[in-house]
Design an enzyme around this catalytic site. Structure first.
Site, PDB file in Angstrom:
ATOM      1  N   ASN A  28     -26.376 -55.134  21.565  1.00 18.92           N
ATOM      2  CA  ASN A  28     -27.769 -55.472  21.833  1.00 18.92           C
ATOM      3  C   ASN A  28     -28.593 -55.397  20.541  1.00 18.92           C
ATOM      4  O   ASN A  28     -28.763 -54.331  19.978  1.00 18.92           O
ATOM      5  CB  ASN A  28     -28.309 -54.490  22.883  1.00 18.92           C
ATOM      6  CG  ASN A  28     -29.768 -54.682  23.190  1.00 18.92           C
ATOM      7  OD1 ASN A  28     -30.372 -55.654  22.767  1.00 18.92           O
ATOM      8  ND2 ASN A  28     -30.338 -53.759  23.924  1.00 18.92           N
ATOM      9  N   CYS A  36     -31.184 -49.531  25.831  1.00 17.99           N
ATOM     10  CA  CYS A  36     -29.796 -49.214  26.166  1.00 17.99           C
ATOM     11  C   CYS A  36     -29.468 -47.737  25.965  1.00 17.99           C
ATOM     12  O   CYS A  36     -28.450 -47.266  26.468  1.00 17.99           O
ATOM     13  CB  CYS A  36     -28.835 -50.108  25.398  1.00 17.99           C
ATOM     14  SG  CYS A  36     -29.068 -50.113  23.625  1.00 17.99           S
ATOM     15  N   HIS A  37     -30.316 -46.979  25.280  1.00 23.14           N
ATOM     16  CA  HIS A  37     -30.061 -45.546  25.153  1.00 23.14           C
ATOM     17  C   HIS A  37     -30.201 -44.841  26.502  1.00 23.14           C
ATOM     18  O   HIS A  37     -29.738 -43.730  26.666  1.00 23.14           O
ATOM     19  CB  HIS A  37     -30.992 -44.907  24.114  1.00 23.14           C
ATOM     20  CG  HIS A  37     -32.427 -44.860  24.529  1.00 23.14           C
ATOM     21  ND1 HIS A  37     -33.268 -45.961  24.392  1.00 23.14           N
ATOM     22  CD2 HIS A  37     -33.167 -43.873  25.088  1.00 23.14           C
ATOM     23  CE1 HIS A  37     -34.462 -45.624  24.841  1.00 23.14           C
ATOM     24  NE2 HIS A  37     -34.439 -44.364  25.270  1.00 23.14           N
ATOM     25  N   GLU A  63     -38.141 -38.575  25.450  1.00 18.76           N
ATOM     26  CA  GLU A  63     -38.712 -39.183  26.654  1.00 18.76           C
ATOM     27  C   GLU A  63     -38.848 -38.171  27.771  1.00 18.76           C
ATOM     28  O   GLU A  63     -39.850 -38.169  28.488  1.00 18.76           O
ATOM     29  CB  GLU A  63     -37.832 -40.357  27.098  1.00 18.76           C
ATOM     30  CG  GLU A  63     -37.897 -41.520  26.151  1.00 18.76           C
ATOM     31  CD  GLU A  63     -36.941 -42.626  26.500  1.00 18.76           C
ATOM     32  OE1 GLU A  63     -37.091 -43.698  25.897  1.00 18.76           O
ATOM     33  OE2 GLU A  63     -36.056 -42.450  27.372  1.00 18.76           O
TER      34      GLU A  63
END
Length: 69
Positions: A28, A36-37, A63
């Protein structure tokens, strides 16, 4: 939100394509647009990440801290 490679494959219409989903995410070129993490292995293991597993763990931790009360 975190998803497994299997869930990503299923959402793409290929329920048995978790390895293909992982390969696609690994190549990607826009990992911020398509985060995608946030895709992990079934069972919660981190799996791979083009930027390194340490960076994947750091991003998920940042996050999580940002959403904690």
């Amino acid at each position: 939100q975190v998803a497994t490679y299997g869930q990503v494959a299923e959402r793409a219409g290929s329920p048995g394509g978790s390895r293909a989903a992982g390969n696609a995410l690994g190549s990607n070129p826009m990992p911020i647009v398509v985060p995608c993490h946030r895709v992990v292995r079934t069972g919660g293991a981190l799996g791979g990440y083009t930027g390194g597993v340490e960076r994947k763990e750091l991003l998920l931790g940042l996050e999580h801290a940002a959403t904690a009360p």
